[in-house]
Design a protein around this motif. Structure first.
Motif, short mmCIF file in Angstrom:
data_model
loop_
_atom_site.label_atom_id
_atom_site.label_comp_id
_atom_site.label_asym_id
_atom_site.label_seq_id
_atom_site.Cartn_x
_atom_site.Cartn_y
_atom_site.Cartn_z
N UNK A 49 38.38 20.95 -10.85
CA UNK A 49 38.94 21.88 -9.88
C UNK A 49 37.84 22.46 -8.99
N UNK A 50 36.72 22.79 -9.58
CA UNK A 50 35.61 23.35 -8.79
C UNK A 50 35.05 22.31 -7.82
N UNK A 51 34.96 21.04 -8.23
CA UNK A 51 34.49 19.98 -7.34
C UNK A 51 35.46 19.79 -6.17
N UNK A 52 36.74 19.82 -6.44
CA UNK A 52 37.74 19.66 -5.37
C UNK A 52 37.63 20.80 -4.37
N UNK A 53 37.45 22.01 -4.88
CA UNK A 53 37.32 23.14 -3.98
C UNK A 53 36.11 22.98 -3.05
N UNK A 54 34.99 22.49 -3.59
CA UNK A 54 33.81 22.29 -2.74
C UNK A 54 34.01 21.15 -1.74
N UNK A 55 34.66 20.05 -2.18
CA UNK A 55 34.83 18.90 -1.29
C UNK A 55 35.88 19.16 -0.21
N UNK A 56 36.78 20.13 -0.40
CA UNK A 56 37.70 20.50 0.66
C UNK A 56 36.96 21.16 1.82
N UNK A 57 35.82 21.83 1.52
CA UNK A 57 35.04 22.45 2.58
C UNK A 57 34.41 21.41 3.49
N UNK A 58 34.20 20.18 2.99
CA UNK A 58 33.58 19.12 3.81
C UNK A 58 34.49 18.74 4.98
N UNK A 59 35.81 18.74 4.75
CA UNK A 59 36.75 18.33 5.80
C UNK A 59 37.27 19.53 6.59
N UNK A 60 36.77 20.71 6.32
CA UNK A 60 37.15 21.89 7.09
C UNK A 60 36.44 21.86 8.44
N UNK A 61 36.93 22.63 9.41
CA UNK A 61 36.25 22.65 10.71
C UNK A 61 34.77 23.01 10.57
N UNK A 62 33.94 22.21 11.19
CA UNK A 62 32.50 22.41 11.10
C UNK A 62 31.86 21.57 10.03
N UNK A 63 32.66 20.94 9.13
CA UNK A 63 32.10 20.09 8.09
C UNK A 63 31.79 18.70 8.62
N UNK A 64 30.98 17.94 7.88
CA UNK A 64 30.60 16.60 8.33
C UNK A 64 31.79 15.63 8.29
N UNK A 65 32.85 15.94 7.54
CA UNK A 65 34.03 15.07 7.45
C UNK A 65 35.27 15.69 8.05
N UNK A 66 35.08 16.51 9.07
CA UNK A 66 36.22 17.20 9.67
C UNK A 66 37.24 16.22 10.25
N UNK A 67 36.82 15.01 10.68
CA UNK A 67 37.73 14.04 11.27
C UNK A 67 38.71 13.47 10.24
N UNK A 68 38.48 13.74 8.97
CA UNK A 68 39.38 13.21 7.93
C UNK A 68 40.58 14.13 7.67
N UNK A 69 40.68 15.24 8.36
CA UNK A 69 41.78 16.17 8.11
C UNK A 69 43.12 15.53 8.48
N UNK A 70 44.11 15.88 7.65
CA UNK A 70 45.49 15.36 7.88
C UNK A 70 46.49 16.51 7.70
N UNK A 71 47.78 16.12 7.70
CA UNK A 71 48.83 17.12 7.50
C UNK A 71 49.11 17.37 6.03
N UNK A 72 48.15 17.14 5.19
CA UNK A 72 48.26 17.33 3.75
C UNK A 72 46.89 17.69 3.18
N UNK A 73 46.82 18.19 1.98
CA UNK A 73 45.52 18.55 1.41
C UNK A 73 44.63 17.32 1.27
N UNK A 74 43.38 17.48 1.68
CA UNK A 74 42.39 16.39 1.61
C UNK A 74 41.06 16.99 1.15
N UNK A 75 40.34 16.20 0.39
CA UNK A 75 38.97 16.54 -0.01
C UNK A 75 38.15 15.25 0.03
#
Length: 369
Positions: A49-75
């Motif tokens: 759970x802690x790893x998922x919480x951190x990897x969700x920040x990668x796809x948040x705005x400003x993260x290196x994987x922001x282009x991976x965001x979708x209409x559902x939870x992504x990490x």
């Protein structure tokens, strides 16, 4: 990579990656069906759970994987590999990838060339791989419920009952052994050791004096006479590396050295002595004339010779058989003396005087001519 990241979305359990779930024959009868394999717990649910919480920040705005965001939870996580071509100065990359997952699926995207050279490198970073992930996953998961990642609360670690402070601490000075002896009551716990802290009267604070003690007794031989020392002890749980509160502080005063000097009796005044009695010089006697006291240190001259007396009543021409000389007394300082003897006739005698001042003459003899 996809298999490894699946454990984050599956509460810490592995997922058996597979591509075929069923095979049918021409009659539409299933000849093979995939059977889901039980996953293996490779990490705690709280860790996943802690790893998922951190990897969700990668796809948040400003993260290196922001282009991976979708209409559902992504990490997910981005990554690149430098080209590694010798003598080729460029910021281009050999590989670019993105591994991401939703609550249902996991996917890994890799971009690059089969053969990397100066003409076949990636000019852009991993955000392209993140963008491809979202394009493919949105179409593949269209119509599926969005779902959510499990929010597993981190389990509360069981707290141990803290150990009580050491009690019954004693410290006393053993004068016959010139050391301080310490003792205390044991702490009821497994794997306990003890530390003793000491403070001398001139020290600003306590310092660790003894460490790793496994018994409840100790000694301090490094003490000095006339000083004051303070001690306290703590217990250490070696399994959890926890330390108890300090015990009560004990103060020990080391006495000054006592030196026994031997007693000296008082001196007595010397006994009074009586002065010597005065002596009376001897009186002169016939035939023993007294010699002057010193005569200047010179020998005393012999007395002048005298004629023999007449022989009254005696036979003419006869002389008594002998006469006696009396020597003169020599002064105390004289070492030698002479003596003269007299008889009926002529006679001379020589005498020897000692340091007492007395001398005597030898017997003289004579015949009438």
């Amino acid at each position: 990579m996809a298999t490894a990241y699946s454990a984050f979305a599956n509460d810490g359990k592995t997922v058996d990656a597979h591509a075929i779930i069923r095979i049918d024959n021409r009659a539409k009868n299933a000849v093979y069906k995939y059977k889901n394999q039980a996953g293996k717990q490779v990490m705690k649910e709280s860790t996943a759970a802690q790893m998922t919480e951190m990897l969700q920040a990668v796809v948040s705005p400003g993260g290196t994987g922001a282009e991976a965001r979708m209409d559902r939870p992504v990490a997910g996580k981005t990554g690149t590999t430098q080209h590694g071509i010798p003598d080729f100065k460029s910021s281009a990359n050999r590989d670019a990838w993105f591994v991401g997952y939703t609550p249902q699926w996991t996917a890994a995207v890799w971009m690059g060339y089969d053969k990397t050279d100066k003409q076949h490198v990636l000019k852009k970073s991993s955000h392209q791989a993140a963008a491809m992930f979202s394009n493919v996953m949105e179409k593949a998961m269209k119509g599926m419920p969005a779902g959510s990642f499990a929010k597993v609360e981190a389990p509360v670690e069981p707290t141990e009952t803290p150990m009580a402070a050491v009690n019954g601490f004693k410290a006393e000075f053993a004068a016959d052994e010139m050391k301080v002896k310490l003792s205390w009551n044991p702490v009821e716990a497994e794997g306990v050791t003890y530390q003793v802290f000491r403070k001398q009267e001139s020290d600003p604070d306590f310092t660790l004096y003894l460490d790793g003690l496994t018994t409840t007794e100790a000694e301090d031989p490094s003490i000095s006479l006339g000083l004051t020392y303070e001690y306290y002890v703590v217990a250490v749980n070696t399994a959890t590396n926890t330390v108890t509160d300090p015990s009560a502080t004990v103060t020990v005063e080391i006495p000054e050295a006592e030196i026994d000097f031997p007693s000296i009796p008082p001196s007595e005044p010397p006994a009074e002595t009586e002065p010597p009695a005065e002596t009376t010089p001897p009186s002169a006697e016939p035939g023993n004339p007294q010699t002057p006291p010193n005569n200047g240190g010179q020998p005393t001259p012999p007395p002048a010779e005298t004629a023999p007396p007449a022989n009254p009543g005696g036979n003419p021409g006869q002389q008594p058989n002998g006469g006696t000389d009396q020597g003169a007394v020599a002064p105390p300082d004289a070492g030698n003396g002479n003596g003269n003897g007299q008889g009926n006739g002529n006679g001379n005698g020589n005498g020897r005087g000692d340091r007492s001042g007395d001398s005597s003459g030898s017997n003289g003899s004579g015949t009438n001519p």
